[in-house]
Design a protein around this motif. Structure first.
Motif, PDB file in Angstrom:
ATOM      1  N   GLU A   9       0.443  70.227   2.508  1.00 51.44           N
ATOM      2  CA  GLU A   9      -0.400  71.086   1.676  1.00 51.44           C
ATOM      3  C   GLU A   9      -0.603  70.398   0.329  1.00 51.44           C
ATOM      4  OE1 GLU A   9      -1.282  73.819   3.312  1.00 51.44           O
ATOM      5  OE2 GLU A   9      -1.879  75.315   1.824  1.00 51.44           O
ATOM      6  N   ASP A  68      -8.499  89.532   2.059  1.00 52.68           N
ATOM      7  CA  ASP A  68      -7.549  89.974   3.077  1.00 52.68           C
ATOM      8  C   ASP A  68      -7.781  91.440   3.460  1.00 52.68           C
ATOM      9  OD1 ASP A  68      -6.390  87.497   3.159  1.00 52.68           O
ATOM     10  OD2 ASP A  68      -4.653  88.021   1.929  1.00 52.68           O
ATOM     11  N   GLU A 103       8.873  77.761   2.534  1.00 48.46           N
ATOM     12  CA  GLU A 103       7.948  78.357   1.564  1.00 48.46           C
ATOM     13  C   GLU A 103       6.523  78.148   2.063  1.00 48.46           C
ATOM     14  OE1 GLU A 103      10.439  77.349  -2.528  1.00 48.46           O
ATOM     15  OE2 GLU A 103       9.021  75.904  -1.724  1.00 48.46           O
ATOM     16  N   LYS A 104       5.703  79.173   1.935  1.00 45.80           N
ATOM     17  CA  LYS A 104       4.299  79.013   2.327  1.00 45.80           C
ATOM     18  C   LYS A 104       3.514  78.622   1.078  1.00 45.80           C
ATOM     19  CE  LYS A 104       0.450  81.173   4.703  1.00 45.80           C
ATOM     20  NZ  LYS A 104      -0.543  80.835   3.693  1.00 45.80           N
ATOM     21  N   TYR A 125     -13.193  77.828   0.797  1.00 52.06           N
ATOM     22  CA  TYR A 125     -12.689  76.505   1.165  1.00 52.06           C
ATOM     23  C   TYR A 125     -13.375  75.393   0.369  1.00 52.06           C
ATOM     24  CZ  TYR A 125      -9.935  78.793   4.696  1.00 52.06           C
ATOM     25  OH  TYR A 125      -9.027  79.616   5.317  1.00 52.06           O
ATOM     26  N   SER A 141      -4.719  72.575   3.258  1.00 51.29           N
ATOM     27  CA  SER A 141      -4.103  71.823   4.367  1.00 51.29           C
ATOM     28  C   SER A 141      -4.658  70.415   4.444  1.00 51.29           C
ATOM     29  CB  SER A 141      -4.447  72.430   5.713  1.00 51.29           C
ATOM     30  OG  SER A 141      -4.125  73.744   5.771  1.00 51.29           O
ATOM     31  N   LYS A 199       3.821  87.204   4.515  1.00 48.67           N
ATOM     32  CA  LYS A 199       3.179  87.236   3.201  1.00 48.67           C
ATOM     33  C   LYS A 199       3.864  88.207   2.246  1.00 48.67           C
ATOM     34  CE  LYS A 199      -1.336  85.618   3.801  1.00 48.67           C
ATOM     35  NZ  LYS A 199      -2.313  85.284   2.791  1.00 48.67           N
ATOM     36  N   TYR A 201       5.254  69.643   5.765  1.00 42.31           N
ATOM     37  CA  TYR A 201       6.097  70.584   6.511  1.00 42.31           C
ATOM     38  C   TYR A 201       5.984  70.433   8.013  1.00 42.31           C
ATOM     39  CZ  TYR A 201       1.523  72.732   6.107  1.00 42.31           C
ATOM     40  OH  TYR A 201       0.174  72.928   6.095  1.00 42.31           O
ATOM     41  N   ILE A 232     -14.686  86.139  -4.114  1.00 45.95           N
ATOM     42  CA  ILE A 232     -13.842  87.311  -4.362  1.00 45.95           C
ATOM     43  C   ILE A 232     -12.388  86.853  -4.315  1.00 45.95           C
ATOM     44  CG2 ILE A 232     -15.520  88.924  -3.359  1.00 45.95           C
ATOM     45  CD1 ILE A 232     -13.817  89.023  -0.848  1.00 45.95           C
ATOM     46  N   ARG A 250      -8.564  69.980   6.715  1.00 43.93           N
ATOM     47  CA  ARG A 250      -8.565  70.788   7.929  1.00 43.93           C
ATOM     48  C   ARG A 250      -9.982  71.124   8.389  1.00 43.93           C
ATOM     49  NH1 ARG A 250      -5.736  76.569   8.003  1.00 43.93           N
ATOM     50  NH2 ARG A 250      -7.456  76.937   6.566  1.00 43.93           N
ATOM     51  N   SER A 259      -4.196  77.673  12.174  1.00 44.42           N
ATOM     52  CA  SER A 259      -3.814  78.523  11.056  1.00 44.42           C
ATOM     53  C   SER A 259      -2.613  79.359  11.511  1.00 44.42           C
ATOM     54  CB  SER A 259      -4.991  79.400  10.655  1.00 44.42           C
ATOM     55  OG  SER A 259      -4.636  80.189   9.552  1.00 44.42           O
TER      56      SER A 259
END
Ligand SMILES: NC(=O)c1ccc[n+]([C@@H]2O[C@H](COP(=O)([O-])OP(=O)(O)OC[C@H]3O[C@@H](n4cnc5c(N)ncnc54)[C@H](O)[C@@H]3O)[C@@H](O)[C@H]2O)c1
Ligand SMILES: [Zn+2]
Length: 654
Positions: free
Chosen positions: A179, A47, A123-124, A35, A129, A306, A221, A41, A145, A86
């Motif tokens: 975003e 993930d 769309e993501k 962040y 944020s 995703k 959004y 990584i 955020r 989130s």
């Protein structure tokens, strides 16, 4: 929801406990760097570790957190009026369907309407944020955020970003969410050398001097204040009307959403001017969303859908150093098996010794293995060191000769190394177009020490081949007949077949055309002689002369055996023309080959720059051969076109 922990009701064993603690500690650490715009990584590796923790301990508090606490910076800290959350994620169609079904059950139980037929998708955006606040229609504040509760007030920076209106169309007081992204075209123009738009956006948006913020864009959004709005669709319409930029959105059923996802995965995503990492799917009705509520500041009525990751974390079991046909040593990591893009991966390329040093990789390390666009899997990064760093070998694993370093590469220079011998034989077979000789047969012959150089091929007795494992009289006869059927070799083919570095068939043709019409003349040429030929130059001339001199004894042995190159192309109506056949044809391949060769033409096994005609079942084929042919300007023919061409040249076709 009940968490059965894979059915455990007792204490997990200490090893699992230790792994859980380790994962949680690392996840927090990675988040803080991420962040701040400096990830340790990759997202895929992150993930994968988060998923592992979720498997081991679904209720672990590290998984419930949002973002990361803000660090001490020059920016003023600010509390969000409504905490910023989130999203939970799903990573395939089955998971999305399960999410929708679960939502339907829950809403219906609460007396609401099922959501599956009324979804909203956006769309993501893969960015940062931000909450932006307007007072009486005027831009007032922008807060990151942070950890969802407390963020940083970066208002002056956001004011400079594109897509952020200074004034709304109406004098409203409201809080909107968006975003911050860096468009790829802007990245190219204004951030030379930068490769990751998300990290650049994170870093730039928090610069105290605001430099570069004018190149960032905000797309909105969401809207915190509801203003009588009852659907997501109305929200977006409202945002657009007030002058906000938004991502692409649509309303539809579950089936529609799946279709959109497929379309995005297969084509749309790749053509966008900004990065997205999935779609956000929500219940369109805000009433349904309220009924569904939230858990750990992640709404149940929405999910991040995703895109499939083509990378996974695995562990290095062994590192191999394979010597290739040119003597180049290629390191390969053997990893614990992982499923990647539909295949089980156990070998991943490490490219070269330079890359091994740069990665600092070793056996026992946890690594990220990826497989993009169907290429050979490779190791992208070392996620966590677990063992000693690999020391590159000093000796060839095939022949034990001392290895030489050349730039990024390790090379075996021992001309007798079986890997190099195989490479040279292979090149010879390829260049003369002996289609029946497979890699395995060559390997067997070299292994059995029956063949050390191309000349040895012509000394082989049928029995020697027939006696090899899984061969036999029929194969022996077929391959040996083929070998002699290619004789005599033209001088350019003979030269190219030697496989001297920097000396392919085009160069060989050029030399012949420049007057070097016999092998004797060429062997007598000096570097200066050849450097004078236009299109060659001193570097290539040097390689050719050194290459020929290095193989002189071998060339003389070939000639002594009767493998004498001829200068004249063969005669006949198809003299000087080359063909390659591909795909299913109406006549046997051998018959077509014969037709060409008896009329003076040549048949090549693959598409090279020298190929004049590629003959395939369909002339508009999109096969890799056809694509290559188009690149080289080779003429593509279907069968009818082929027959017409050769008949026009005077060939009789029965
Ligand atoms: N590389 C690392 O070390 C590292 C560390 C931590 C997190 N991460 C990455 O960060 C992500 C998790 O972070 P997150 O909590 O921000 O969640 P998220 O990015 O998975 O999803 C939630 C966020 O999506 C954003 N978003 C974009 N478009 C949206 C839209 N149309 N509607 C709603 N929201 C939209 C919002 O900012 C929202 O907060 C993961 O992708 C993870 O890989 C990476
Ligand atoms: Zn070797």
């Amino acid at each position: 929801m009940t968490h059965l922990h894979h059915g455990w009701d007792k204490q997990p064993d200490p090893a699992v406990r230790a792994r859980i603690d380790e994962l949680a500690e690392r996840i927090e650490r990675y988040r803080a760097s991420y962040y701040a715009g400096k990830p340790d990584i990759s997202d895929a590796a992150y993930d994968a570790l988060e998923d592992e923790l979720r498997d081991l301990d679904p209720t672990h508090p590290a998984l419930a957190r949002v973002g990361t606490p803000v660090a001490v910076t020059e920016w003023e800290k600010a509390r969000h009026e409504i905490p910023m959350g989130s999203l939970n994620k799903v990573v395939n169609e089955a998971e999305l369907e399960a999410w929708a079904t679960r939502c339907d059950e829950l809403v219906v139980k609460e007396g609401g309407k099922a959501i599956s037929d009324d979804l909203f998708v956006a769309e993501k955006l893969d960015g940062i944020s931000i909450e932006v606040i307007y007072r009486d229609g005027k831009y007032a504040d922008a807060i990151t955020r942070g950890d969802g509760i407390m963020g940083e007030r970066i208002s002056p920076n956001v004011a400079r970003m594109r897509g952020v209106p200074q004034k709304l169309k109406e004098k409203l007081t409201l809080s909107v969410r968006g975003e911050i992204i860096l468009k790829l075209s802007d990245m190219k123009k204004s951030f030379p050398g930068v490769a990751n738009p998300r990290n650049a956006a994170a870093g730039t948006s928090k610069r105290f001097d605001g430099q570069g913020c004018e190149h960032l864009t905000v797309l909105f959004y969401d809207l915190a204040d509801h203003l009588d709005i009852t659907t997501e669709e109305q929200k977006i319409t409202f945002l657009r009307k007030q002058g906000f930029g938004t991502p692409w959105t649509a309303k539809g059923t579950l089936k529609d959403v799946l279709g959109i996802y497929r379309k995005y995965s297969s084509e749309i995503r790749a053509g966008l001017d900004y990065e997205i990492d999935g779609l956000v799917v929500r219940a369109n009705s805000t009433a349904a969303q309220t009924l569904l509520g939230e858990v750990n500041r992640r709404p149940r009525g929405a999910t991040a859908f995703k895109f499939a990751s083509q990378a996974k974390v695995s562990k290095v079991v062994e590192i191999l150093w394979d010597t290739g046909p040119s003597g180049r040593v290629t390191p390969v990591a053997i990893v614990e098996p992982v499923e990647l893009a539909g295949a089980t991966v156990q070998r991943a390329s490490l490219h070269n010794v330079g890359n091994v040093r740069a990665l600092g990789i070793g056996v026992g390390d946890e690594v990220l293995v990826s497989r993009r666009n169907d290429v050979i899997p490779y190791v992208e990064e070392v996620v966590e060191k677990g063992g000693k760093t690999e020391l590159p070998p000093t000796r060839c694993r095939r022949c034990a000769a001392e290895l030489v370093t050349s730039g990024e590469y390790l090379l075996c220079r021992n001309q007798e190394c079986p890997a190099l011998v195989e490479g040279r034989i292979h090149n010879w077979i390829d260049a003369i177009g002996a289609l029946e000789w497979g890699d395995k047969l060559i390997e067997q012959l070299v292994e059995a020490k029956l063949v050390k150089e191309p000349g040895d091929l012509y000394k082989l007795k049928p029995k020697q081949i027939a006696d090899l494992e899984r061969r036999g009289d029929k194969i022996a006869k077929k391959v040996l007949d083929e070998l002699t059927s290619r004789l005599p070799l033209t001088l350019p083919v003979f030269l190219a077949a030697l496989g001297i570095e920097g000396f392919a068939i085009q160069t060989a043709r050029l030399l012949v055309a420049s007057g070097y019409t016999t092998i004797e003349k060429l062997l007598a040429a000096t570097e200066q002689d050849l450097a004078g030929i236009s299109g060659l130059g001193p570097i290539k001339a040097g390689m050719i002369v050194r290459g020929l001199q290095g193989r002189k004894a071998e060339i003389e042995r070939l000639i002594a055996q009767g493998i004498v190159p001829v200068t004249q192309e063969q005669e006949g109506p198809l003299a000087g023309m080359s063909f390659c056949f591909t795909g299913a044809l109406s006549r046997p391949r051998g018959e077509m080959t014969n037709l060409v060769e008896t009329n003076g033409g040549r048949v090549l096994s693959g598409v090279t720059k020298e190929l004049n005609y590629l003959v395939s079942a369909e002339a508009d084929s999109t096969s890799s051969k056809a694509q290559k042919a188009k690149k080289y300007g080779t003429v593509l023919l279907d069968e009818a076109g082929f027959f017409k061409l050769i008949q026009d040249k005077g060939v009789k076709v029965s």
